[in-house]
Design a protein around this motif. Structure first.
Motif, short mmCIF file in Angstrom:
data_model
loop_
_atom_site.label_atom_id
_atom_site.label_comp_id
_atom_site.label_asym_id
_atom_site.label_seq_id
_atom_site.Cartn_x
_atom_site.Cartn_y
_atom_site.Cartn_z
N MET A 1 -42.69 38.09 72.29
CA MET A 1 -41.33 37.70 72.66
C MET A 1 -40.71 36.92 71.50
O MET A 1 -41.26 35.91 71.07
N PRO A 2 -39.58 37.38 70.97
CA PRO A 2 -38.94 36.60 69.91
C PRO A 2 -38.40 35.28 70.49
O PRO A 2 -38.08 35.19 71.66
N HIS A 3 -38.32 34.27 69.64
CA HIS A 3 -37.80 32.99 70.09
C HIS A 3 -36.93 32.43 68.97
O HIS A 3 -37.09 32.79 67.80
N TYR A 4 -36.00 31.59 69.36
CA TYR A 4 -35.09 31.02 68.37
C TYR A 4 -35.88 30.11 67.44
O TYR A 4 -36.74 29.34 67.90
N PRO A 5 -35.63 30.17 66.13
CA PRO A 5 -36.37 29.32 65.20
C PRO A 5 -36.31 27.85 65.60
O PRO A 5 -35.26 27.32 65.93
N GLY A 6 -37.48 27.23 65.61
CA GLY A 6 -37.57 25.83 66.00
C GLY A 6 -37.98 25.62 67.44
O GLY A 6 -38.47 24.55 67.80
N ASP A 7 -37.77 26.64 68.28
CA ASP A 7 -38.20 26.54 69.68
C ASP A 7 -39.71 26.80 69.77
O ASP A 7 -40.28 27.47 68.91
N GLY A 36 -36.27 34.25 75.97
CA GLY A 36 -35.91 35.48 76.67
C GLY A 36 -34.52 35.38 77.27
O GLY A 36 -33.65 34.64 76.81
N THR A 37 -34.28 36.14 78.32
CA THR A 37 -33.00 36.07 79.03
C THR A 37 -32.94 34.72 79.74
O THR A 37 -33.85 34.35 80.48
N ARG A 94 -21.27 43.59 74.86
CA ARG A 94 -22.25 44.53 74.31
C ARG A 94 -21.93 44.75 72.84
O ARG A 94 -20.88 45.27 72.49
N THR A 95 -22.83 44.32 71.96
CA THR A 95 -22.64 44.45 70.53
C THR A 95 -23.72 45.37 69.94
O THR A 95 -24.52 45.96 70.68
N ARG A 96 -23.78 45.42 68.62
CA ARG A 96 -24.81 46.21 67.95
C ARG A 96 -26.21 45.69 68.26
O ARG A 96 -27.21 46.41 68.07
N ASN A 97 -26.32 44.47 68.78
CA ASN A 97 -27.64 43.95 69.15
C ASN A 97 -28.33 44.86 70.16
O ASN A 97 -29.55 45.03 70.11
N SER A 98 -27.56 45.43 71.08
CA SER A 98 -28.15 46.25 72.14
C SER A 98 -28.46 47.68 71.69
O SER A 98 -28.92 48.49 72.49
N ASP A 99 -28.22 47.97 70.40
CA ASP A 99 -28.56 49.30 69.89
C ASP A 99 -30.05 49.43 69.61
O ASP A 99 -30.53 50.51 69.25
N ARG A 100 -30.78 48.34 69.71
CA ARG A 100 -32.23 48.38 69.50
C ARG A 100 -32.91 47.48 70.53
O ARG A 100 -32.29 46.60 71.11
N ARG A 101 -34.19 47.70 70.72
CA ARG A 101 -34.98 46.91 71.66
C ARG A 101 -35.38 45.61 70.95
O ARG A 101 -36.53 45.43 70.55
N TRP A 102 -34.40 44.70 70.82
CA TRP A 102 -34.55 43.53 69.97
C TRP A 102 -35.69 42.61 70.40
O TRP A 102 -36.27 41.90 69.59
N TRP A 103 -36.00 42.58 71.69
CA TRP A 103 -37.03 41.67 72.20
C TRP A 103 -38.43 42.09 71.76
O TRP A 103 -39.38 41.32 71.90
N GLU A 104 -38.58 43.30 71.23
CA GLU A 104 -39.87 43.76 70.72
C GLU A 104 -40.00 43.54 69.21
O GLU A 104 -41.02 43.86 68.62
N LEU A 105 -38.96 42.99 68.59
CA LEU A 105 -38.92 42.83 67.14
C LEU A 105 -38.96 41.35 66.76
O LEU A 105 -38.63 40.49 67.58
N PRO A 106 -39.33 41.04 65.51
CA PRO A 106 -39.23 39.65 65.06
C PRO A 106 -37.77 39.18 65.12
O PRO A 106 -36.84 39.99 65.11
#
Length: 199
Positions: A1-7, A36-37, A94-106
């Motif tokens: 799960m990606p997390h915001y830097p520092g969290d 996450g969400t 809905r932006t370009r963020n949702s064009d990929r499964r971002w939660w599976e990526l760094p």
């Protein structure tokens, strides 16, 4: 799960397992309220303000509108103006963020988020809730505290970490309920959309 830097890095660990002779499976969760969400509460940026347990249910439940904000840059006030946000509206971007499964990526510093001017515009329009499709409502290189403060001070509840890749622009019923953690600055949530069928 990606997390915001520092969290804190999210950890999900099975601490009791049937396969190892335990009477039940038990999982230990260790994560930030903003992993996450999740939904941000006013106390996230303002001491003494409402915690996530004071979220009015109608802030994140009911009719919502998904709008597509294309482009490679950040979400500008001009881009939002084209969608004519209405007072009290639940607006999901809905932006370009949702064009990929971002939660599976760094974590990606280049994610699309709101500029300070865009936050000012939504505050002027007095929308009720804004949802974004990455871990922060503000772009990584924007003034994130200012964007959050502008929205939260205007009474706009923030949903972060949505995936809207399968949601075409239009009206939906939004059901988004964060964990009711007393006094917390935010909490993980499950967010669902279904087509709006009421008149």
């Amino acid at each position: 799960m990606p997390h915001y830097p520092g969290d804190p890095v999210p950890e999900i660990k099975r601490v009791q397992a049937l396969e190892e002779g335990a009477e039940a499976n038990v999982t230990h969760l260790s994560l930030s309220a903003h992993a996450g969400t999740h939904v941000d509460a006013p106390v996230h940026f303002f001491s003494g303000r409402a915690g996530i347990d004071e979220l009015p249910l109608d802030a994140t439940m009911g009719r919502a509108r998904v709008v597509h904000v294309p482009g490679e840059g950040q979400v500008s006030a001009e881009a939002l103006r084209a969608h004519d946000p209405r007072p009290g509206e639940r607006l999901l971007l809905r932006t370009r963020n949702s064009d990929r499964r971002w939660w599976e990526l760094p974590f990606q510093e280049s994610f699309a988020g709101l500029t300070r001017e865009a936050a000012d515009f939504l505050a002027e329009r007095r929308v009720g809730c804004v949802g974004v499709d990455y871990l922060s409502v503000a772009g990584f290189h924007e003034d994130s505290p200012a964007v959050h403060r502008t929205l939260l001070d205007a009474g706009i509840w923030i949903i972060e970490g949505l995936y809207l890749g399968e949601a075409a622009p239009g009206d939906y019923e939004l059901i988004c309920l964060p964990l009711r953690v007393a006094g917390s600055d935010g909490a993980p949530a499950r967010a669902l959309l279904r087509p709006w069928t009421r008149g």
